[in-house]
Design a protein around this motif. Structure first.
Motif, PDB file in Angstrom:
ATOM      1  N   LEU A 107      16.243 -14.956  19.433  1.00 41.69           N
ATOM      2  CA  LEU A 107      16.274 -14.186  18.191  1.00 41.69           C
ATOM      3  C   LEU A 107      17.436 -13.193  18.204  1.00 41.69           C
ATOM      4  CD1 LEU A 107      12.460 -13.541  17.653  1.00 41.69           C
ATOM      5  CD2 LEU A 107      13.947 -15.083  16.349  1.00 41.69           C
ATOM      6  N   HIS A 108      17.687 -12.585  19.344  1.00 40.32           N
ATOM      7  CA  HIS A 108      18.804 -11.646  19.473  1.00 40.32           C
ATOM      8  C   HIS A 108      20.131 -12.359  19.242  1.00 40.32           C
ATOM      9  CE1 HIS A 108      21.689  -9.098  21.829  1.00 40.32           C
ATOM     10  NE2 HIS A 108      21.128  -8.195  21.039  1.00 40.32           N
ATOM     11  N   GLN A 109      20.292 -13.545  19.821  1.00 38.39           N
ATOM     12  CA  GLN A 109      21.524 -14.306  19.642  1.00 38.39           C
ATOM     13  C   GLN A 109      21.712 -14.702  18.183  1.00 38.39           C
ATOM     14  OE1 GLN A 109      23.984 -14.963  22.036  1.00 38.39           O
ATOM     15  NE2 GLN A 109      25.078 -15.488  20.159  1.00 38.39           N
ATOM     16  N   LEU A 110      20.635 -15.100  17.531  1.00 39.27           N
ATOM     17  CA  LEU A 110      20.709 -15.444  16.109  1.00 39.27           C
ATOM     18  C   LEU A 110      21.164 -14.238  15.285  1.00 39.27           C
ATOM     19  CD1 LEU A 110      17.474 -17.580  15.818  1.00 39.27           C
ATOM     20  CD2 LEU A 110      19.823 -18.416  15.583  1.00 39.27           C
ATOM     21  N   ALA A 111      20.642 -13.065  15.619  1.00 37.42           N
ATOM     22  CA  ALA A 111      21.047 -11.842  14.906  1.00 37.42           C
ATOM     23  C   ALA A 111      22.525 -11.544  15.159  1.00 37.42           C
ATOM     24  CB  ALA A 111      20.177 -10.672  15.350  1.00 37.42           C
ATOM     25  N   GLN A 112      22.975 -11.731  16.395  1.00 33.80           N
ATOM     26  CA  GLN A 112      24.392 -11.506  16.699  1.00 33.80           C
ATOM     27  C   GLN A 112      25.286 -12.501  15.969  1.00 33.80           C
ATOM     28  OE1 GLN A 112      24.501 -11.550  21.036  1.00 33.80           O
ATOM     29  NE2 GLN A 112      24.731  -9.332  21.030  1.00 33.80           N
ATOM     30  N   ASP A 113      24.749 -13.689  15.697  1.00 28.32           N
ATOM     31  CA  ASP A 113      25.512 -14.717  14.977  1.00 28.32           C
ATOM     32  C   ASP A 113      25.505 -14.494  13.464  1.00 28.32           C
ATOM     33  OD1 ASP A 113      26.045 -15.892  17.407  1.00 28.32           O
ATOM     34  OD2 ASP A 113      24.558 -17.492  17.182  1.00 28.32           O
ATOM     35  N   GLY A 114      24.844 -13.423  12.998  1.00 31.40           N
ATOM     36  CA  GLY A 114      24.888 -13.078  11.585  1.00 31.40           C
ATOM     37  C   GLY A 114      23.638 -13.371  10.788  1.00 31.40           C
ATOM     38  N   LEU A 115      22.622 -13.942  11.415  1.00 31.64           N
ATOM     39  CA  LEU A 115      21.363 -14.214  10.728  1.00 31.64           C
ATOM     40  C   LEU A 115      20.536 -12.937  10.685  1.00 31.64           C
ATOM     41  CD1 LEU A 115      19.687 -16.644   9.585  1.00 31.64           C
ATOM     42  CD2 LEU A 115      18.627 -16.766  11.813  1.00 31.64           C
ATOM     43  N   THR A 116      19.891 -12.656   9.580  1.00 31.14           N
ATOM     44  CA  THR A 116      19.009 -11.502   9.505  1.00 31.14           C
ATOM     45  C   THR A 116      17.688 -11.861  10.160  1.00 31.14           C
ATOM     46  OG1 THR A 116      20.030 -10.758   7.451  1.00 31.14           O
ATOM     47  CG2 THR A 116      17.836  -9.896   7.953  1.00 31.14           C
ATOM     48  N   VAL A 117      17.290 -11.096  11.182  1.00 29.97           N
ATOM     49  CA  VAL A 117      16.054 -11.348  11.928  1.00 29.97           C
ATOM     50  C   VAL A 117      15.166 -10.132  11.804  1.00 29.97           C
ATOM     51  CG1 VAL A 117      15.037 -11.853  14.175  1.00 29.97           C
ATOM     52  CG2 VAL A 117      17.242 -12.879  13.546  1.00 29.97           C
ATOM     53  N   ILE A 118      13.967 -10.334  11.286  1.00 26.23           N
ATOM     54  CA  ILE A 118      12.979  -9.271  11.166  1.00 26.23           C
ATOM     55  C   ILE A 118      11.751  -9.715  11.933  1.00 26.23           C
ATOM     56  CG2 ILE A 118      11.530  -7.937   9.583  1.00 26.23           C
ATOM     57  CD1 ILE A 118      13.654  -8.664   7.403  1.00 26.23           C
TER      58      ILE A 118
END
Length: 79
Positions: A62-73
């Motif tokens: 999830l952290h990597q996805l957020a770093q890649d620009g995806l909004t993660v809540i």
């Protein structure tokens, strides 16, 4: 993100048939959602029921996805 593992060709399973582990089911569930390339991921306690190692892997993803620009809540509780 993940290497191919021994359960790659395994049956997922159901109430009658034993399949992959709970941790792998959670990973599979996340993967199925990510296939659609959502712009936002809402994860309600994605680490529930996982051991510390699996919980860390989920949170790293999830952290990597957020770093890649995806909004993660997400909401989490310690495993």
């Amino acid at each position: 993100m993940y290497e191919k593992v021994s359960c790659a060709d395994s049956c997922v399973g159901d109430a009658k048939v034993r399949g992959i582990s709970g941790g792998k089911k959670k990973h599979l569930s996340m993967a199925c959602e990510l296939i659609t390339s959502p712009s936002v991921i809402f994860a309600d306690e994605p680490t529930t029921g996982l051991d510390v190692f699996q919980a860390e892997k989920v949170m790293e993803t999830l952290h990597q996805l957020a770093q890649d620009g995806l909004t993660v809540i997400c909401s989490i509780h310690p495993p």
